[in-house]
Motif scaffolding. Structure first.
Motif, PDB file in Angstrom:
ATOM      1  N   TYR A  39       0.834  -1.204   0.000  1.00 16.53           N
ATOM      2  CA  TYR A  39       0.000   0.000   0.000  1.00 16.53           C
ATOM      3  C   TYR A  39       0.866   1.251   0.000  1.00 16.53           C
ATOM      4  O   TYR A  39       0.576   2.228  -0.700  1.00 16.53           O
ATOM      5  CB  TYR A  39      -0.936   0.002   1.215  1.00 16.53           C
ATOM      6  N   LYS A  40       1.945   1.167   0.806  1.00 13.91           N
ATOM      7  CA  LYS A  40       2.841   2.333   0.875  1.00 13.91           C
ATOM      8  C   LYS A  40       3.415   2.628  -0.508  1.00 13.91           C
ATOM      9  O   LYS A  40       3.479   3.787  -0.938  1.00 13.91           O
ATOM     10  CB  LYS A  40       3.973   2.054   1.865  1.00 13.91           C
ATOM     11  N   GLN A  43       0.757   4.113  -2.563  1.00 21.24           N
ATOM     12  CA  GLN A  43       0.475   5.495  -2.176  1.00 21.24           C
ATOM     13  C   GLN A  43       1.584   6.437  -2.661  1.00 21.24           C
ATOM     14  O   GLN A  43       1.311   7.518  -3.178  1.00 21.24           O
ATOM     15  CB  GLN A  43       0.322   5.578  -0.657  1.00 21.24           C
ATOM     16  N   THR A  47       1.154   9.429  -5.204  1.00 18.54           N
ATOM     17  CA  THR A  47       1.547  10.815  -4.889  1.00 18.54           C
ATOM     18  C   THR A  47       2.498  11.364  -5.949  1.00 18.54           C
ATOM     19  O   THR A  47       2.302  12.452  -6.497  1.00 18.54           O
ATOM     20  CB  THR A  47       2.216  10.859  -3.500  1.00 18.54           C
ATOM     21  N   GLU A 115      -5.358  -0.283  -2.653  1.00 17.94           N
ATOM     22  CA  GLU A 115      -5.621   0.759  -3.661  1.00 17.94           C
ATOM     23  C   GLU A 115      -5.328   2.116  -3.026  1.00 17.94           C
ATOM     24  O   GLU A 115      -5.862   2.430  -1.969  1.00 17.94           O
ATOM     25  CB  GLU A 115      -7.091   0.667  -4.110  1.00 17.94           C
ATOM     26  N   ALA A 116      -4.470   2.876  -3.678  1.00 16.29           N
ATOM     27  CA  ALA A 116      -4.097   4.186  -3.131  1.00 16.29           C
ATOM     28  C   ALA A 116      -4.709   5.299  -4.001  1.00 16.29           C
ATOM     29  O   ALA A 116      -4.907   5.110  -5.194  1.00 16.29           O
ATOM     30  CB  ALA A 116      -2.587   4.320  -3.105  1.00 16.29           C
ATOM     31  N   SER A 131      -6.271   6.926  -8.964  1.00 17.16           N
ATOM     32  CA  SER A 131      -6.385   5.722  -8.132  1.00 17.16           C
ATOM     33  C   SER A 131      -5.432   4.648  -8.667  1.00 17.16           C
ATOM     34  O   SER A 131      -5.459   4.347  -9.860  1.00 17.16           O
ATOM     35  CB  SER A 131      -7.839   5.245  -8.172  1.00 17.16           C
ATOM     36  N   LYS A 133      -3.917   0.712  -8.093  1.00 12.88           N
ATOM     37  CA  LYS A 133      -4.054  -0.571  -7.397  1.00 12.88           C
ATOM     38  C   LYS A 133      -2.829  -1.427  -7.709  1.00 12.88           C
ATOM     39  O   LYS A 133      -2.483  -1.606  -8.876  1.00 12.88           O
ATOM     40  CB  LYS A 133      -5.323  -1.291  -7.878  1.00 12.88           C
TER      41      LYS A 133
ATOM     42  N   MET B 182      -8.986   9.073   1.364  1.00  5.44           N
ATOM     43  CA  MET B 182      -8.332   7.764   1.332  1.00  5.44           C
ATOM     44  C   MET B 182      -9.272   6.698   1.887  1.00  5.44           C
ATOM     45  O   MET B 182      -9.974   6.932   2.869  1.00  5.44           O
ATOM     46  CB  MET B 182      -7.063   7.807   2.179  1.00  5.44           C
ATOM     47  N   LYS B 186      -3.280   5.314   5.373  1.00  6.10           N
ATOM     48  CA  LYS B 186      -1.955   4.912   4.929  1.00  6.10           C
ATOM     49  C   LYS B 186      -1.059   6.109   4.675  1.00  6.10           C
ATOM     50  O   LYS B 186      -0.058   6.014   4.021  1.00  6.10           O
ATOM     51  CB  LYS B 186      -2.001   4.037   3.645  1.00  6.10           C
ATOM     52  N   HIS B 187      -1.485   7.290   5.164  1.00  6.93           N
ATOM     53  CA  HIS B 187      -0.619   8.471   5.075  1.00  6.93           C
ATOM     54  C   HIS B 187       0.023   8.619   6.436  1.00  6.93           C
ATOM     55  O   HIS B 187      -0.678   8.738   7.455  1.00  6.93           O
ATOM     56  CB  HIS B 187      -1.449   9.710   4.710  1.00  6.93           C
TER      57      HIS B 187
END
Lengths: 637, 202
Positions: A39-40, A43, A47, A115-116, A131, A133, B182, B186-187
């Motif tokens: 997930y990290k 994410q 970003t 999913e981020a 989004s 995944k 979100m 997870k931030h």
């Protein structure tokens, strides 16, 4: 189930549970950590991609190109860009390849694809939402690899731990194995002492107690054995010459005159030293005693090569030699030798007085005679010898008419076996306290031409006619198979003839007989073996007993008169019972019987009095603490 | 005379305590804790905030935004290093108000949660990473989007007046962030912040 197994199962279960739990915790941690890191990554990708998209100024083509560049170089399953109203601007999806992983594993871990989401903007204007995944297939493969590694490690660790546990338990519980062996040994009348020091503190006291108990039981056995031997010497030995006494001679003669005894025919010799009073006067008691001791020794040496010969001193001046299985005519050489030796002895002792010498009379004995008749006959022979000069002997010749009936008997026995004219008689053996039948002892009677012959009347002839095997087979088959057919729960005690058992090929013959009995027979049988047979050849008897036991039957000892010098054989053979004639028991002292009872109790062997035919005998036996009887009195109980 | 003032003080306390009710932005127990840890002045700030927010509840969004912006902009500025001995720390609204000090993120957080309490749709509010062209430093403001396509209003602790973003030439937007968008936590900073709020960290 043994304590070792119970503990082993419990500890193994706990160990495996702990290891499985650890395995699951580790695996779950790995799954969570993988999901987290996935997930990290997603994410971070979202970003950074959103920041890249910000430079596009909202141009769709530009944004699509940036997304394509990122997607092609990533482990993403999909990248979706929607505008602020949720409408799709652009998306990329990766086609899922079929994983080479068991479905069960996939179902087991239920891994959720993360999913981020990130906001995409251009300047102060919001363009949309991105989004991303992550592709979980890569993680699945990694997890499956880790899982296989963990399971194999787990198996190795479990195996090593279980082996170590097994060794440890064996070490810790070793004293218990020793204790169990000790307990089992006591049941088998063996005495094992644990000498090794016990590591486990809790077991030290148990081992000490067990050792102490074993020592006590062993002492009871040893003391009993010693006391029995001592009592036997007191009862049956002449203290001066160490020869047997009159009591013993009567017992042995009684035994020998039994129909199934191989020694039920032979010669009885009486020696009488004349004028012992004069010898005492001439030499004094001590020198006379020495003379008798040497004389006894010489007689023993002269008769040593005769099987089952009994040499006894009946009183101060009379000696007796009982030699079974020999014809009167064949013992003349022996008589001459003994006579000469005694005369030489007198000469050696310078006894040259004319009234001092030895008279020797001999006669044959046979099954048909009573003890009193045998003694009367030999007394008569001695009386006749006393009429002769010293150094001569008198033979009271037998009058045998037996040969005349042999062929007739063969026919009678053959017909009886073929036509089932031999009847099996059962006599109950009863425990006095409970009035319960311990077992039924069996014997045979023969019916021929309206006449019934008792066991004793035909068994000796069967022996001589070599028909004993046929009779034994007949006996066993009829008892065991009939009982099986009738579904009787009785226990039968079957007497085996001494002559049959003592034969060289008796083991082979008995084996053949027992093989004719079906193996699945449920009837319980005990085979009786005479004490003399056991004492004469312990090794041979052990083979017979082993054979009997291999067919799931048991054995007891009959005609027990405490003959052996050492009673350790009872411990080794472990008979179910000892059967002793009431005469032996009644003539024994209360002390020696009490010792015998204690000794037998230490070995869990029952003592049974046989031939109990009168109320008086029964009462006397009860006083002597005899608890089981056999004989005519059983019917009155 | 002394007795008179004592009685007056008790009456004031009773009045204050009756003003605190269950639907307040900050609970009584938190306020008590603040008083215990800090002082009665800090407590008063919390009570005032509660009263102000309660008053604003029925009002228009823009008025709410202004009131919240004005209230929190009164808090003094301080760097995370001097306050928390950390280079970058997101303080909870209670920490921020109790200390009465904070940096740009702390203003944004405090305003965001207060507006959320006042019923604003959080999808209209963004933590906005910007570059201050005036000071040439990274900075954070809270932006309010009336609609997804509209020009946002900027709530800034450096400039108290709320202006449309287009009029803030001293700021260059870099990245918008809204934790509520979100699906899962997870931030890193946002997750830690929520955890601290949950623990009622002051």
């Amino acid at each position: 189930m043994t304590l070792y197994r119970q503990i082993a199962i419990l500890v193994s279960f706990l160990l495996v549970t702990i290891l499985i739990s650890i395995l699951m915790i580790i695996f779950n941690t790995i799954i969570n950590s993988s999901q987290d890191s996935l997930y990290k990554n997603a994410q971070n990708s979202a970003t950074s991609l959103s920041l890249s998209l910000a430079s596009s100024g909202g141009d769709k083509a530009m944004m699509s190109t940036i997304i394509n560049a990122n997607f092609d170089n990533s482990n993403m399953e999909k990248i979706v860009l929607t505008n602020m109203q949720g409408e799709l601007i652009y998306e990329r999806l990766r086609q899922k390849n079929k994983l080479n992983i068991p479905v069960l594993f996939l179902n087991l871990i239920s891994f959720e694809a993360p999913e981020a989401v990130a906001q995409v903007s251009s300047g102060w204007k919001l363009i949309g939402i991105l989004s991303i995944k992550s592709d979980v297939n890569v993680v699945y493969l990694e997890l499956y690899k880790t899982f296989k590694y963990l399971v194999s490690t787990f198996l190795v660790v479990s195996f090593v731990a279980l082996v170590a546990l097994n060794l440890l338990l064996h070490f810790i519980l070793k004293p218990l194995v020793g204790i169990r062996k000790q307990a089992e040994s006591i049941l088998n009348n063996e005495f094992i002492i644990q000498k090794k020091e016990v590591f486990t503190l809790d077991f030290q006291d148990i081992v000490k107690s067990m050792n102490s108990m074993v020592e006590r039981v062993e002492n009871i056995f040893k003391e009993g054995n010693k006391a029995l031997s001592f009592n036997k010497d007191l009862l049956y030995k002449d203290h001066l010459t160490n020869l047997y006494n009159r009591e013993y001679l009567i017992l042995k003669l009684n035994e020998y005159l039994s129909p199934d005894n191989v020694n039920n025919g032979g010669v009885i010799i009486m020696l009488s030293i004349s004028d012992t009073a004069k010898i005492n006067k001439l030499f004094g008691h001590q020198k006379t005693d020495d003379l008798f001791r040497v004389m006894a020794k010489q007689i023993i040496e002269s008769t040593a090569h005769f099987n089952d010969a009994v040499v006894s001193r009946l009183n101060g001046s009379e000696f007796n030699i009982l030699i079974p299985q020999i014809a009167l005519v064949n013992c003349e050489l022996l008589l001459k030798e003994i006579s000469k030796e005694i005369l030489d002895l007198f000469e050696y002792f310078t006894l040259n007085e004319k009234n001092i010498g030895v008279h020797i009379g001999a006669t044959a004995y046979s099954l048909e005679q009573q003890i009193a008749e045998v003694f009367a006959s030999v007394d008569y022979a001695l009386a006749q010898a006393e009429l002769l000069d010293f150094g001569q002997y008198y033979l009271q010749m037998e009058d045998s008419t037996e040969i005349k009936g042999k062929e007739q008997w063969r026919e009678i026995l053959k017909n009886a076996i073929q036509n089932s004219q031999i009847k099996i008689l059962n006599h109950a053996v009863v425990e006095l306290e409970t009035n319960k039948n311990i077992h039924f002892t069996t014997s045979l009677s023969l019916v021929s031409e309206n006449r019934t012959y008792k066991y004793g009347e035909f068994i000796a002839l069967a022996m001589k006619l070599d028909m004993l095997d046929e009779l034994n087979i007949y006996l066993l088959k009829n008892i065991l198979l009939d009982a099986q057919k009738l579904k009787e729960q009785r226990v039968y005690s079957i007497q085996l003839n001494a002559s049959f058992l003592e034969g060289r090929d008796s083991v082979y013959k008995l084996k053949e007989i027992l093989q004719q009995i079906p193996k699945n027979i449920s009837t319980k049988a005990i085979f009786e073996i005479p004490e003399s047979t056991v004492c004469n050849n312990l090794e041979h008897s052990s083979s017979i007993i082993e054979l009997i036991r291999s067919h799931n039957f048991d054995f007891g000892i009959s005609n027990f008169i405490a003959e052996s010098k050492d009673f350790a054989y009872l411990k080794d053979l472990q008979p179910l019972f000892l059967k002793s004639n009431k005469d032996f028991l009644l003539k024994s002292s209360a002390t020696s019987l009490s010792t015998l009872n204690m000794f037998l109790a230490s070995l869990s062997i029952k003592l049974i009095a046989t031939g109990v035919n009168t109320k008086d005998e029964l009462e006397q036996l009860k006083k002597l603490d005899i608890k089981i009887i056999q004989g005519a009195m059983v019917d009155t109980l | 005379m002394l007795k008179y003032y004592s009685m007056k003080f008790i009456l004031i306390l009773l009045t204050i305590s009756t003003m605190i009710n269950a639907n307040d932005y900050i609970s009584k127990s938190t306020i008590d804790k603040v008083e215990h840890k800090y002082n009665s002045k800090a407590k008063k700030r919390f009570i005032t905030l509660n009263n102000n927010l309660r008053d604003e509840l029925p009002k228009d969004e823009l008025i709410k935004i202004k009131k919240v912006n004005d209230y929190f902009n009164k808090v003094g500025y301080s760097t995370d290093i001097s306050l928390y001995n950390q280079k970058d720390y997101w303080a909870t609204p209670n920490e921020f108000l109790a200390k009465n000090l904070g940096d740009c993120e702390d203003y944004v957080i405090a305003k965001y949660f207060a507006l959320r309490y006042l019923g604003l749709n959080t999808s209209k509010l963004y933590f906005t990473y910007v570059r201050s062209t005036k000071f040439n430093t990274p900075h954070m403001v809270l932006t309010y989007f009336e609609t997804p396509d509209s020009i946002p209003l900027v709530l800034d602790n450096n400039k108290f007046e709320i202006l449309p973003a287009t009029k803030r030439e001293d700021l260059k937007p870099i990245y918008y962030f809204n934790g509520e968008l979100m699906k899962k936590k997870k931030h890193k900073k946002w997750d830690q912040l929520l955890e601290n709020i949950k623990r009622d960290k002051i």
